[in-house]
Design a protein around this motif. Structure first.
Motif, mmCIF file in Angstrom:
data_model
loop_
_atom_site.group_PDB
_atom_site.id
_atom_site.type_symbol
_atom_site.label_atom_id
_atom_site.label_comp_id
_atom_site.label_asym_id
_atom_site.label_seq_id
_atom_site.Cartn_x
_atom_site.Cartn_y
_atom_site.Cartn_z
ATOM 1 N N ARG A 130 0.827 -1.191 0.000
ATOM 2 C CA ARG A 130 0.000 0.000 0.000
ATOM 3 C C ARG A 130 0.870 1.253 0.000
ATOM 4 N N GLY A 131 0.296 2.317 -0.536
ATOM 5 C CA GLY A 131 1.021 3.581 -0.596
ATOM 6 C C GLY A 131 0.194 4.644 -1.286
ATOM 7 N N HIS A 132 0.854 5.545 -1.996
ATOM 8 C CA HIS A 132 0.221 6.706 -2.589
ATOM 9 C C HIS A 132 -0.381 6.396 -3.968
ATOM 10 N N MET A 133 -1.327 7.234 -4.385
ATOM 11 C CA MET A 133 -1.828 7.178 -5.758
ATOM 12 C C MET A 133 -0.872 7.998 -6.626
ATOM 13 N N LEU A 134 -0.225 7.335 -7.568
ATOM 14 C CA LEU A 134 0.884 7.923 -8.312
ATOM 15 C C LEU A 134 0.626 7.908 -9.810
ATOM 16 N N THR A 135 1.296 8.819 -10.505
ATOM 17 C CA THR A 135 1.238 8.871 -11.967
ATOM 18 C C THR A 135 2.563 8.364 -12.520
ATOM 19 N N GLY A 136 2.480 7.432 -13.507
ATOM 20 C CA GLY A 136 3.688 6.897 -14.119
ATOM 21 C C GLY A 136 3.636 5.383 -14.212
ATOM 22 N N PRO A 137 4.790 4.772 -14.455
ATOM 23 C CA PRO A 137 6.099 5.402 -14.602
ATOM 24 C C PRO A 137 6.367 5.922 -16.016
ATOM 25 N N ILE A 138 7.394 6.762 -16.123
ATOM 26 C CA ILE A 138 7.828 7.351 -17.386
ATOM 27 C C ILE A 138 9.228 6.848 -17.692
ATOM 28 N N TYR A 139 9.406 6.360 -18.904
ATOM 29 C CA TYR A 139 10.691 5.810 -19.364
ATOM 30 C C TYR A 139 11.482 6.930 -20.029
ATOM 31 N N ILE A 140 12.698 7.182 -19.535
ATOM 32 C CA ILE A 140 13.554 8.223 -20.104
ATOM 33 C C ILE A 140 14.621 7.549 -20.961
ATOM 34 N N GLU A 141 14.566 7.776 -22.250
ATOM 35 C CA GLU A 141 15.516 7.142 -23.165
ATOM 36 C C GLU A 141 16.949 7.560 -22.828
ATOM 37 N N ASN A 142 17.866 6.621 -23.014
ATOM 38 C CA ASN A 142 19.299 6.825 -22.798
ATOM 39 C C ASN A 142 19.707 6.689 -21.337
ATOM 40 N N ALA A 143 18.755 6.507 -20.428
ATOM 41 C CA ALA A 143 19.108 6.349 -19.013
ATOM 42 C C ALA A 143 19.392 4.892 -18.711
ATOM 43 N N GLN A 144 20.531 4.615 -18.106
ATOM 44 C CA GLN A 144 20.951 3.258 -17.778
ATOM 45 C C GLN A 144 21.517 3.223 -16.365
ATOM 46 N N PRO A 145 21.535 2.043 -15.722
ATOM 47 C CA PRO A 145 22.146 1.936 -14.392
ATOM 48 C C PRO A 145 23.561 2.507 -14.386
ATOM 49 N N GLY A 146 23.893 3.231 -13.338
ATOM 50 C CA GLY A 146 25.174 3.929 -13.253
ATOM 51 C C GLY A 146 25.072 5.392 -13.634
ATOM 52 N N ASP A 147 23.999 5.760 -14.345
ATOM 53 C CA ASP A 147 23.738 7.170 -14.655
ATOM 54 C C ASP A 147 22.920 7.785 -13.524
ATOM 55 N N HIS A 148 22.673 9.081 -13.626
ATOM 56 C CA HIS A 148 21.639 9.672 -12.794
ATOM 57 C C HIS A 148 20.815 10.629 -13.640
ATOM 58 N N ILE A 149 19.589 10.885 -13.178
ATOM 59 C CA ILE A 149 18.680 11.777 -13.898
ATOM 60 C C ILE A 149 18.503 13.053 -13.094
ATOM 61 N N GLU A 150 18.695 14.161 -13.779
ATOM 62 C CA GLU A 150 18.454 15.480 -13.215
ATOM 63 C C GLU A 150 17.026 15.890 -13.566
ATOM 64 N N ILE A 151 16.253 16.215 -12.542
ATOM 65 C CA ILE A 151 14.843 16.586 -12.718
ATOM 66 C C ILE A 151 14.707 18.054 -12.362
ATOM 67 N N ARG A 152 14.555 18.888 -13.382
ATOM 68 C CA ARG A 152 14.411 20.320 -13.172
ATOM 69 C C ARG A 152 12.927 20.653 -13.043
ATOM 70 N N ILE A 153 12.546 21.167 -11.898
ATOM 71 C CA ILE A 153 11.135 21.435 -11.613
ATOM 72 C C ILE A 153 10.800 22.827 -12.134
ATOM 73 N N LEU A 154 10.172 22.870 -13.298
ATOM 74 C CA LEU A 154 9.911 24.120 -13.985
ATOM 75 C C LEU A 154 8.621 24.786 -13.519
ATOM 76 N N ASP A 155 7.641 23.988 -13.137
ATOM 77 C CA ASP A 155 6.373 24.559 -12.711
ATOM 78 C C ASP A 155 5.609 23.560 -11.852
ATOM 79 N N LEU A 156 4.817 24.089 -10.945
ATOM 80 C CA LEU A 156 3.941 23.296 -10.086
ATOM 81 C C LEU A 156 2.636 24.068 -9.959
ATOM 82 N N THR A 157 1.554 23.508 -10.441
ATOM 83 C CA THR A 157 0.261 24.190 -10.400
ATOM 84 C C THR A 157 -0.747 23.346 -9.643
#
Length: 379
Positions: A130-157
């Motif tokens: 059990r947990g939260h109601m979530l949206t996703g998941p989203i697959y980011i092309e070119n991302a592989q184990p050993g990398d990291h993803i930078e998530i720039r939060i541009l807007d929140l409405t």
């Protein structure tokens, strides 16, 4: 278009990546404003046009868990900007979802209809997670184990004009002292940017996503969204507002980003067990950093670097946050270990993120202003 190499992760920026130019956001900040700012707004806000939108409809939702075997609902390119819609089902029952709105004199508008449809059609995880109601998941092309993803939060409405907070026996930071359950509906004042549930109290609205996660490694199987982990999740760091950045390590191909648990406002600690739980639409840019080797979440705002500690023991979470902060100051900013620890003791604030999610959180706020001879580019 390429983004410049950023000192925060200079060891991982070995290639260019698409970036968003926001010429009005940070250039107008004076040094004094930059030191004091907690939320930064563009001088002339403009609607950001995303490359894609992930709507809050039943087929795009997952109820309460992350996992490498969860099929992505969207695929995006490295550097894409995505609008991700989320919902808040707090107080809404599966058996009679309309009742919550009627009881609290809330309109069953288009957003409420989305929540009702989701509650009627999205199934909990079969094993009982059990947990939260979530949206996703989203697959980011070119991302592989050993990398990291930078998530720039541009807007929140905020798509709804209210949020929900609750207290209940056995929950929150003082579980034995709560004698009865009570739910409070916070209604928003759009002009004042505040929320209130009772006359005489106005809470400033500073929306952020409580949950932003990549999938844990495949060998862990599915895990609940309630406790956070090295892959992110229920971090509940209230500083991850508009114009902040979150960095998460990749454990599976595509990363599999999932979000939800929107908060209109939260105090450090989230001590009742929840914040002002609310629907939030997140617009973010996703940038892959190849081979960075990042092991824990890190974050950045225009004024601070943020190091994170997570553990079931709050003392251990504190020690991890401190160690992460000292390591960052040492390796990224060029000081010795002892110098970095001294800087942390005299200039860095340790804050409790939350004490209610099984795995507890502490984050270290490292002010950029205490390094006047260093230049920190941002976006």
């Amino acid at each position: 278009m390429h983004h410049s190499r950023r000192r925060f992760f200079r060891q991982s920026a070995q290639r260019g990546a698409a970036a968003l130019t926001l010429p009005t956001i940070l250039q107008a900040l004076s040094t004094e404003t930059a030191q004091a700012a907690t939320t930064i707004e563009p001088a002339k806000p403009e609607r950001i046009k995303p490359d894609s939108v992930v709507r809050s409809v039943p087929e795009n939702m997952v109820w309460g868990y992350f996992g490498a075997d969860v099929a992505p609902v969207s695929r995006i390119k490295d550097g894409d900007i995505v609008e991700i819609q989320t919902v808040n089902p707090s107080g809404v029952s599966r058996t009679d979802p309309e009742a919550f709105y009627k009881t609290n004199n809330l309109p069953i508008d288009e957003h409420a209809k989305e929540v009702i449809a989701i509650m009627k059609n999205v199934k909990p995880e079969p094993s009982g997670i059990r947990g939260h109601m979530l949206t996703g998941p989203i697959y980011i092309e070119n991302a592989q184990p050993g990398d990291h993803i930078e998530i720039r939060i541009l807007d929140l409405t905020l798509p709804a004009d209210f949020g929900v907070n609750s207290v209940w026996p056995g929950g929150g930071g003082i579980p034995d002292l709560v004698k009865q359950r009570e739910t409070f509906v916070y209604r928003y004042d759009a002009k004042r940017r505040t929320g209130t549930f009772i006359d005489g109290v106005e809470i400033p609205l500073k929306p952020f996503m409580g949950v932003m996660a990549l999938s844990p490694p495949a060998e862990t199987g599915r895990v609940s969204s309630i406790p956070p982990g090295f892959f992110g999740g229920n971090l509940d760091i209230k500083h991850l507002t508009k114009h902040s950045t979150l960095h998460l390590p990749v454990s599976v191909p595509g990363g599999l980003f999932t979000t939800g648990d929107g908060h209109a406002a939260q105090g450090n600690g989230e001590v009742s067990g929840v914040a002002i739980e609310t629907a939030v639409n997140l617009t973010a840019q996703f940038i892959v950093h190849k081979g960075s080797g990042l092991k824990m979440p890190r974050a950045e705002t225009p004024t601070h670097f943020i190091a994170v500690g997570l553990d079931k023991d709050l003392n251990k979470a504190m020690k991890q946050a401190l160690a992460e902060a000292v390591q960052f100051i040492q390796t990224e900013l060029g000081f010795t270990f002892n110098q970095a620890l001294s800087i942390a003791s005299t200039g860095v604030d340790l804050e409790i993120s939350q004490v209610v999610d099984q795995v507890l959180g502490v984050h270290a706020m490292i002010p950029k202003s205490i390094f006047p001879k260093k230049k920190f580019g941002y976006w």
